[in-house]
Write an enzyme that holds these catalytic residues in place. Structure first.
Site, PDB file in Angstrom:
ATOM      1  N   ASP A 192      62.525  74.318  62.436  1.00  0.00           N
ATOM      2  CA  ASP A 192      62.669  73.160  63.222  1.00  0.00           C
ATOM      3  C   ASP A 192      64.010  72.525  62.763  1.00  0.00           C
ATOM      4  O   ASP A 192      64.399  72.760  61.569  1.00  0.00           O
ATOM      5  CB  ASP A 192      61.674  72.104  62.718  1.00  0.00           C
ATOM      6  CG  ASP A 192      60.325  72.687  63.296  1.00  0.00           C
ATOM      7  OD1 ASP A 192      60.184  73.504  64.361  1.00  0.00           O
ATOM      8  OD2 ASP A 192      59.242  72.431  62.674  1.00  0.00           O
ATOM      9  N   ASP A 239      58.727  74.071  70.536  1.00  0.00           N
ATOM     10  CA  ASP A 239      57.939  72.724  70.782  1.00  0.00           C
ATOM     11  C   ASP A 239      58.103  72.061  71.837  1.00  0.00           C
ATOM     12  O   ASP A 239      57.386  71.355  72.588  1.00  0.00           O
ATOM     13  CB  ASP A 239      58.183  71.995  69.296  1.00  0.00           C
ATOM     14  CG  ASP A 239      57.829  72.595  67.973  1.00  0.00           C
ATOM     15  OD1 ASP A 239      56.729  73.557  68.027  1.00  0.00           O
ATOM     16  OD2 ASP A 239      58.443  72.444  67.242  1.00  0.00           O
TER      17      ASP A 239
END
Length: 221
Positions: free
Chosen positions: A167, A186
């Site tokens: 991330d 995401d």
């Protein structure tokens, strides 16, 4: 003296002729034609299957996700200074997430990977029957996002089905204080989920028809 086999006319009643019998037929045909017209209006032709659209969108999300992750891992130091862009609206900070959103369920990474595999299988099976563009866009985004993060779970350290997801996008603050740090995969899952909710609210079925049209067809039948 020959007698005719035809029945004698009843006094006071006009005899029925061939023309009178024929006059009944057009009315029946008119009713049938009207019914056919109504059925034709209610029947919505099915569009082509949208498997190609689902696959294309999924492929775009997967490529963008993996390329950006490779660039981030190669150029950002987890302990270094985050990169501030767009006037501080977005920060690029490298995080490795063993769990789900907001770093939850970090102890069951393998279970999250199995859930992702199940989601991918279900979406692929659904995609083979899709005829709705809206459904295809939504499922394509979700599929691409699920596969993008699943690749991390499978191939990144510390091991198979236990890999940590990369991330790197943080909003407003560099440490995910205001919103969970996320990635392109995401984003695809989130946008796809929102699109699915909107599609459901609008009553669009997987075959491209609206629920109201389907009810009308059922009532007309």
């Amino acid at each position: 003296m020959n007698r005719s086999n035809e029945p004698e006319p009843v006094p006071g009643e006009a005899p029925e002729t061939a023309g009178d019998a024929a006059a009944v037929t057009p009315a029946t045909n008119t009713e049938d034609a009207a019914g056919a017209d109504v059925a034709g209006v209610l029947e919505v032709p099915l569009g082509p299957k949208r498997l190609g659209l689902v696959a294309t969108l999924a492929a775009i999300i997967i490529v963008l996700d993996q390329v950006t992750k490779l660039l981030v891992v190669a150029n950002l130091d987890p302990l270094g200074e985050p990169k501030r862009i767009l006037g501080g609206i977005v920060y690029l900070s490298l995080f490795r997430n063993a769990g789900a959103a907001f770093s939850t369920a970090t102890g069951v990474t393998w279970l999250l990977a199995l859930v992702a595999i199940a989601v991918v299988v279900v979406i692929i099976r659904m995609a083979s029957k899709l005829r709705s563009t809206a459904w295809a866009i939504a499922l394509g985004l979700v599929l691409g996002g699920a596969i993008g993060n699943l690749i991390d779970r499978i191939f990144r350290s510390p091991g198979f089905l236990r890999g940590h997801v990369v991330d790197f996008i943080s909003l407003f603050e560099p440490d995910g204080r205001h919103f969970a740090v996320f990635n392109v995969a995401d984003s695809g899952i989130t946008l796809g989920a929102v699109a699915l909710v909107i599609t459901a609210i609008l009553g669009i079925d997987m075959d491209g028809r609206r629920g109201q049209s389907r009810k009308k067809e059922a009532s007309s039948g």
